[in-house]
Design a protein around this motif. Structure first.
Motif, mmCIF file in Angstrom:
data_model
loop_
_atom_site.group_PDB
_atom_site.id
_atom_site.type_symbol
_atom_site.label_atom_id
_atom_site.label_comp_id
_atom_site.label_asym_id
_atom_site.label_seq_id
_atom_site.Cartn_x
_atom_site.Cartn_y
_atom_site.Cartn_z
ATOM 1 N N PHE A 1 2.507 -6.575 -29.755
ATOM 2 C CA PHE A 1 2.987 -6.662 -28.385
ATOM 3 C C PHE A 1 3.994 -7.782 -28.192
ATOM 4 N N THR A 2 5.015 -7.521 -27.423
ATOM 5 C CA THR A 2 5.858 -8.596 -26.902
ATOM 6 C C THR A 2 5.053 -9.330 -25.822
ATOM 7 N N PRO A 3 5.507 -10.503 -25.365
ATOM 8 C CA PRO A 3 4.793 -11.164 -24.267
ATOM 9 C C PRO A 3 4.655 -10.271 -23.037
ATOM 10 N N MET A 4 5.703 -9.517 -22.699
ATOM 11 C CA MET A 4 5.603 -8.603 -21.566
ATOM 12 C C MET A 4 4.583 -7.510 -21.839
ATOM 13 N N GLY A 5 4.603 -6.962 -23.052
ATOM 14 C CA GLY A 5 3.670 -5.900 -23.395
ATOM 15 C C GLY A 5 2.220 -6.346 -23.307
ATOM 16 N N GLN A 6 1.939 -7.551 -23.791
ATOM 17 C CA GLN A 6 0.569 -8.060 -23.727
ATOM 18 C C GLN A 6 0.141 -8.273 -22.281
ATOM 19 N N ASP B 1 0.811 -1.215 0.000
ATOM 20 C CA ASP B 1 0.000 0.000 0.000
ATOM 21 C C ASP B 1 0.845 1.266 0.000
ATOM 22 N N TRP B 2 2.148 1.150 0.225
ATOM 23 C CA TRP B 2 3.029 2.320 0.203
ATOM 24 C C TRP B 2 3.668 2.539 -1.167
ATOM 25 N N ILE B 3 3.408 1.635 -2.107
ATOM 26 C CA ILE B 3 3.819 1.848 -3.498
ATOM 27 C C ILE B 3 2.575 2.305 -4.256
ATOM 28 N N GLU B 4 2.564 3.572 -4.637
ATOM 29 C CA GLU B 4 1.346 4.133 -5.228
ATOM 30 C C GLU B 4 1.246 3.900 -6.731
ATOM 31 N N ARG B 5 2.335 4.062 -7.456
ATOM 32 C CA ARG B 5 2.259 3.970 -8.911
ATOM 33 C C ARG B 5 3.561 3.383 -9.472
ATOM 34 N N TYR B 6 3.455 2.838 -10.674
ATOM 35 C CA TYR B 6 4.645 2.359 -11.384
ATOM 36 C C TYR B 6 4.390 2.429 -12.878
ATOM 37 N N SER B 7 5.480 2.519 -13.637
ATOM 38 C CA SER B 7 5.356 2.615 -15.082
ATOM 39 C C SER B 7 6.577 1.990 -15.747
ATOM 40 N N VAL B 8 6.363 0.976 -16.568
ATOM 41 C CA VAL B 8 7.457 0.366 -17.325
ATOM 42 C C VAL B 8 8.018 1.388 -18.315
ATOM 43 N N TYR B 9 9.347 1.472 -18.377
ATOM 44 C CA TYR B 9 10.022 2.272 -19.389
ATOM 45 C C TYR B 9 10.514 1.306 -20.458
ATOM 46 N N SER B 10 10.037 1.519 -21.688
ATOM 47 C CA SER B 10 10.197 0.500 -22.717
ATOM 48 C C SER B 10 11.218 0.838 -23.790
ATOM 49 N N ALA B 11 11.847 2.008 -23.732
ATOM 50 C CA ALA B 11 12.790 2.395 -24.788
ATOM 51 C C ALA B 11 14.159 1.779 -24.537
ATOM 52 N N VAL B 12 14.190 0.457 -24.578
ATOM 53 C CA VAL B 12 15.406 -0.322 -24.356
ATOM 54 C C VAL B 12 15.526 -1.343 -25.486
ATOM 55 N N GLU B 13 16.305 -2.395 -25.281
ATOM 56 C CA GLU B 13 16.465 -3.392 -26.350
ATOM 57 C C GLU B 13 15.130 -4.067 -26.666
ATOM 58 N N TRP B 14 15.021 -4.622 -27.861
ATOM 59 C CA TRP B 14 13.739 -5.129 -28.345
ATOM 60 C C TRP B 14 13.146 -6.177 -27.414
ATOM 61 N N PHE B 15 13.975 -6.993 -26.760
ATOM 62 C CA PHE B 15 13.445 -8.073 -25.930
ATOM 63 C C PHE B 15 12.953 -7.565 -24.567
ATOM 64 N N ARG B 16 13.161 -6.279 -24.273
ATOM 65 C CA ARG B 16 12.618 -5.675 -23.052
ATOM 66 C C ARG B 16 11.480 -4.702 -23.349
ATOM 67 N N GLN B 17 11.136 -4.525 -24.600
ATOM 68 C CA GLN B 17 10.147 -3.531 -24.987
ATOM 69 C C GLN B 17 8.721 -4.048 -24.816
ATOM 70 N N ILE B 18 7.788 -3.117 -24.821
ATOM 71 C CA ILE B 18 6.365 -3.455 -24.817
ATOM 72 C C ILE B 18 5.929 -3.898 -26.210
ATOM 73 N N TYR B 19 6.491 -3.239 -27.237
ATOM 74 C CA TYR B 19 6.179 -3.588 -28.627
ATOM 75 C C TYR B 19 7.416 -4.146 -29.320
ATOM 76 N N TYR B 20 7.217 -5.086 -30.226
ATOM 77 C CA TYR B 20 8.278 -5.463 -31.151
ATOM 78 C C TYR B 20 8.558 -4.300 -32.092
ATOM 79 N N ASP B 21 9.785 -4.188 -32.572
ATOM 80 C CA ASP B 21 10.121 -3.113 -33.509
ATOM 81 C C ASP B 21 9.261 -3.181 -34.764
ATOM 82 N N GLY B 22 8.894 -4.372 -35.159
ATOM 83 C CA GLY B 22 8.077 -4.541 -36.351
ATOM 84 C C GLY B 22 6.586 -4.424 -36.107
ATOM 85 N N GLY B 23 6.193 -4.193 -34.857
ATOM 86 C CA GLY B 23 4.779 -4.057 -34.509
ATOM 87 C C GLY B 23 4.272 -5.235 -33.695
#
Length: 227
Positions: free
Chosen positions: A207-212, A183-205
């Protein structure tokens, strides 16, 4: 985006403004409709020598200067966050909060960034490692925590261990499930501008498994304003 002078996209999303560094952006009402904003976060990584927030404090990276400038943010009347430090900024942020409290300044939450990973990309270990870091800051400051940038490692860190897309999904899922339970962690947000295997989207379009997983995940309410 992080610019006070640009609207949220899409516009029905809540916009959290950020004072990136001491000289930008300005906080005058000409930039945006402040009635649509409830929170204002402090400087971006003032403990990081490559960032403008560090360079434009005097002396560079100065905790004392950042504390002296806090009334400018408080003057907006919004719920105000401390500067957002890197995951190497424990000492900086604890010093800042202690000095701000001693000066009688209010701080409502502490934003942090986090890009650590484990050599074996174990989900339980990733969640435990993140918990220990965040709990150390919460316990030292007594304040709620926002994780405004995080991922399971990143290409610019020395401690990043490259996962498969499945491993990255599993680690991020364990991390957000852990955060949802505090309850003391209020918000979080993934930062996705990293290598393709850590991104929310594949470079070609698509969702990655994490993104979905991240898209489908339903988090609890972050903060209930007390009347």
């Amino acid at each position: 985006n992080w610019n006070i002078w640009q609207p949220s996209q899409p516009e029905n999303y809540e916009y959290v403004a950020i004072k990136q560094q001491p000289w930008w952006p300005g906080l005058d009402t000409g930039y945006m409709n402040w009635l649509e904003v409830t929170h204002l976060s402090g400087y971006n990584e003032p403990n990081n020598p490559v960032e403008d927030a560090y360079k434009n404090l005097s002396p560079q990276g100065s905790v004392d200067d950042a504390v002296a400038r806090l009334p400018e943010l408080l003057g907006t009347g919004l719920r105000v966050g401390a500067p957002a430090v890197t995951d190497g900024g424990y000492s900086w942020i604890v010093d800042f909060v202690n000095k701000a409290k001693a000066a009688g300044h209010r701080i409502d939450y502490v934003p942090v960034h986090y890009y650590r990973s484990q050599w074996n990309n174990d989900p339980a270990g990733a969640a435990s490692q993140l918990y220990n870091f965040l709990a150390s800051i919460h316990n030292a400051t007594g304040l709620p925590v926002w994780v405004t940038e995080f991922n399971n490692g990143a290409n610019w860190t020395d401690n990043a261990h490259d996962p498969t897309v499945t491993q990255n999904r599993d680690c991020i899922e364990a991390m957000i499930n852990m955060m949802d339970g505090q309850d003391w962690i209020e918000r979080y947000s993934v930062y996705s501008a990293v290598e393709w295997f850590r991104q929310i989207y594949y470079d070609g379009g698509g969702f990655t498994p994490m993104g979905q997983m991240y898209k489908d995940h339903v988090s609890p309410i972050a903060y209930q304003q007390e009347v």
